[in-house]
Design an enzyme around this catalytic site. Structure first.
Site, PDB file in Angstrom:
ATOM      1  N   ASP A 158       0.834  -1.193   0.000  1.00 25.80           N
ATOM      2  CA  ASP A 158       0.000   0.000   0.000  1.00 25.80           C
ATOM      3  C   ASP A 158       0.877   1.255   0.000  1.00 25.80           C
ATOM      4  O   ASP A 158       2.095   1.195   0.215  1.00 25.80           O
ATOM      5  CB  ASP A 158      -1.007  -0.005   1.157  1.00 25.80           C
ATOM      6  CG  ASP A 158      -0.363   0.095   2.527  1.00 25.80           C
ATOM      7  OD1 ASP A 158       0.456   1.006   2.740  1.00 25.80           O
ATOM      8  OD2 ASP A 158      -0.700  -0.724   3.405  1.00 25.80           O
ATOM      9  N   ARG A 159       0.243   2.377  -0.228  1.00 28.72           N
ATOM     10  CA  ARG A 159       0.950   3.640  -0.401  1.00 28.72           C
ATOM     11  C   ARG A 159       1.876   3.969   0.767  1.00 28.72           C
ATOM     12  O   ARG A 159       2.960   4.535   0.584  1.00 28.72           O
ATOM     13  CB  ARG A 159      -0.094   4.760  -0.579  1.00 28.72           C
ATOM     14  CG  ARG A 159       0.480   6.135  -0.862  1.00 28.72           C
ATOM     15  CD  ARG A 159      -0.655   7.147  -1.013  1.00 28.72           C
ATOM     16  NE  ARG A 159      -0.150   8.467  -1.289  1.00 28.72           N
ATOM     17  CZ  ARG A 159       0.152   8.930  -2.490  1.00 28.72           C
ATOM     18  NH1 ARG A 159      -0.012   8.147  -3.545  1.00 28.72           N
ATOM     19  NH2 ARG A 159       0.599  10.156  -2.665  1.00 28.72           N
TER      20      ARG A 159
END
Length: 233
Positions: free
Chosen positions: A102-103
């Site tokens: 994820d980011r």
């Protein structure tokens, strides 16, 4: 494969752009001889603008992903592909991430254009463990290791219990967690289920492959020995 098609598939440009590069003499063999569009020179003997070609299909690379980059080719904002040479976006077959981070998660991220290898790595049958280090908002309570290893731990909105995972306490608010599956935001959800919150998360190991000094935001190509480490060999 004809030279024009080879270079276009490697992302060096459209066929028209590659043909222009060939006519301009930018594509040569290692002896410096300009190559023709229909040349069938060995891949390793071809230079583009005096540099060896990128690997042929089957390329695998490891990126040390920083915070703030998304594992996508189309999302808004910064993308993991921004950290790679532009031509890698245009390779055929496509260069894909092997799973996702994820980011806000950093660390080891694999890419490959070999679909068979990609599915082999992510397949549950391969049981390629992924190791994460998490920094937490609150101190560990002490029962997390037993809970995560139980094989009965169920996350919210999931119907199937998690596979047993190994937790190693590194500090009051710092832990290393080894997973044998890859569910959506799994590490963050596991700690959230215990009443804690992950403030920083990094994947530090895939199988037996580590970042091994690779700086954040940098990447390197993997060889057969590296791939063996992914599968625990």
């Amino acid at each position: 494969m004809r030279l024009v098609k080879l270079l276009a598939n490697l992302g060096y440009g459209t066929r028209k752009e590659v043909q222009i590069a060939i006519r301009n003499g930018w594509v040569t063999d290692r002896a410096g001889n300009a190559l023709k569009a229909d040349a069938r020179t060995a891949h390793d003997d071809i230079l583009f603008d005096d540099e060896p070609l990128d690997p042929a299909q089957g390329m695998v690379l490891l990126l040390n992903k920083p915070v703030g980059y998304t594992c996508s080719t189309k999302d808004q904002g910064r993308l993991v592909y921004d950290l790679l040479p532009d031509r890698f976006r245009y390779r055929k077959p496509v260069l894909s991430t092997v799973g996702r981070l994820d980011r806000d998660t950093t660390g080891a991220l694999l890419f490959t254009d070999d679909g068979t290898l990609l599915h082999r790595i992510i397949s549950p049958k391969a049981d390629v463990p992924k190791v994460y280090e998490a920094v937490l908002d609150r101190p560990l309570k002490g029962d997390e290791a037993a809970l995560f290893a139980s094989g009965t731990f169920l996350l919210d909105n999931d119907e199937k219990p998690l596979l047993p995972a190994e937790l190693e306490v590194l500090g009051e608010k710092h832990a290393r967690l080894t997973l044998h599956e890859g569910r959506y935001h799994q590490v963050r959800r596991m700690f959230a289920a215990t009443g804690n919150h992950v403030t920083a998360l990094a994947r530090v190991k895939i199988g037996n492959l580590t970042l091994d000094g690779l700086e954040e935001g940098k990447w390197r190509l993997l060889d057969a020995g590296d791939l063996a480490k992914v599968f625990g060999e």
